[in-house]
Write an enzyme that holds these catalytic residues in place. Sequence first.
Site, PDB file in Angstrom:
ATOM      1  N   GLN A 159       0.824  -1.078   0.083  1.00  0.00           N
ATOM      2  CA  GLN A 159       0.042  -0.107   0.159  1.00  0.00           C
ATOM      3  C   GLN A 159       0.915   1.250  -0.136  1.00  0.00           C
ATOM      4  O   GLN A 159       1.929   1.294   0.256  1.00  0.00           O
ATOM      5  CB  GLN A 159      -1.107   0.175   1.170  1.00  0.00           C
ATOM      6  CG  GLN A 159      -0.487   0.537   2.506  1.00  0.00           C
ATOM      7  CD  GLN A 159      -1.037   1.420   3.016  1.00  0.00           C
ATOM      8  OE1 GLN A 159      -1.699   2.269   2.116  1.00  0.00           O
ATOM      9  NE2 GLN A 159      -1.026   2.017   4.216  1.00  0.00           N
ATOM     10  N   LEU A 181     -16.454   3.942  13.722  1.00  0.00           N
ATOM     11  CA  LEU A 181     -17.769   4.546  13.030  1.00  0.00           C
ATOM     12  C   LEU A 181     -17.787   4.570  11.632  1.00  0.00           C
ATOM     13  O   LEU A 181     -18.829   4.198  10.904  1.00  0.00           O
ATOM     14  CB  LEU A 181     -17.481   6.310  13.224  1.00  0.00           C
ATOM     15  CG  LEU A 181     -17.696   6.683  14.631  1.00  0.00           C
ATOM     16  CD1 LEU A 181     -17.612   8.167  15.028  1.00  0.00           C
ATOM     17  CD2 LEU A 181     -18.905   6.143  15.469  1.00  0.00           C
ATOM     18  N   GLU A 239      -6.306   1.219   6.944  1.00  0.00           N
ATOM     19  CA  GLU A 239      -5.309   0.873   7.835  1.00  0.00           C
ATOM     20  C   GLU A 239      -4.843   1.474   9.064  1.00  0.00           C
ATOM     21  O   GLU A 239      -4.764   0.940  10.255  1.00  0.00           O
ATOM     22  CB  GLU A 239      -3.838   0.873   7.053  1.00  0.00           C
ATOM     23  CG  GLU A 239      -2.889  -0.030   7.896  1.00  0.00           C
ATOM     24  CD  GLU A 239      -1.741  -0.441   7.030  1.00  0.00           C
ATOM     25  OE1 GLU A 239      -0.658  -0.884   7.778  1.00  0.00           O
ATOM     26  OE2 GLU A 239      -1.468  -0.499   5.948  1.00  0.00           O
ATOM     27  N   GLU A 287      -7.721   6.374  -1.870  1.00  0.00           N
ATOM     28  CA  GLU A 287      -8.293   6.655  -0.308  1.00  0.00           C
ATOM     29  C   GLU A 287      -6.957   7.511   0.297  1.00  0.00           C
ATOM     30  O   GLU A 287      -7.299   8.479   1.035  1.00  0.00           O
ATOM     31  CB  GLU A 287      -8.398   5.314   0.202  1.00  0.00           C
ATOM     32  CG  GLU A 287      -9.271   5.453   1.358  1.00  0.00           C
ATOM     33  CD  GLU A 287      -8.787   4.908   2.657  1.00  0.00           C
ATOM     34  OE1 GLU A 287      -9.643   4.961   3.610  1.00  0.00           O
ATOM     35  OE2 GLU A 287      -7.647   4.375   2.556  1.00  0.00           O
TER      36      GLU A 287
END
Length: 263
Positions: A21, A44, A63, A96
């Site tokens: 990543q 959440l 992560e 992301e």
Amino acid sequence: DENQTQIVNVKISDIYPNNTQPRIHFDEDKIIALCESIKKHGVLQPIVLRKDEDGKYMIIAGERRYRASIMAKKQEIPAIIKNIPIKEVMEIALVENLQRENLNIIEEGKAYKNLIEEYHSTQEEIAELVGKSRPYITNTMRLLNLSEEVKKYIELNKISPGHGKALLRVSNKEKQIGLAQQIIKENLSVRKTEEIIKCMLEEKKIKNKSKEKDIFIKDIEERLMNTLGTKVNISTGNKKGKIEIEYYTDDDLNDIIDRLLEE
């Protein structure tokens, strides 16, 4: 269907990070703050996982939430399972990370390079994916050609990517590092750095040019070679010069002397 956005609880022990990543450096303070929030309110926003052949789950996105949940001693974490190709996993992880929390530019460059080398993406595809121009992708990847020390300075925000771009013009790695240290020490702007590098390169050019033989000297060498029938080298210094005449045998030497003394 695994591609539905159904949230499930997954055992943290069954989850592992994506080792390719883009993000390499995680801000420890932010993880601790997130850990405190998870202790109070739970996770959440679910993380996104991809199930592998062994029934384990690789992280596609989230992560930091995973790390903070481990720190908060959670046994499970809410997740969405997506069954998608690994190339898409890499793309989602990159986007992301760019959107949620800026990658440093070196991590960004490594992620682009990885997509190109491992998954045969093109620079155009990546540019479209991350909403940047193709020259931006090219220039970001070029920073990976800097020395390891200089890249580390950029990652630690000691020098800017603009400084890094300027330093790419200096091919000697030691000089590159020396200049980077000068930038940090003297708090030099990118413009000032570019000026210093320009002067350095112009000096080098002049030095190299002075090493090149004058056309007049070359002409004399050639005429002497034709007259003496052997190799002649003329080297010039500031106050004196030197003429070297090659010979291989005593006969050669006598022949050269005869030619020199001919009237």
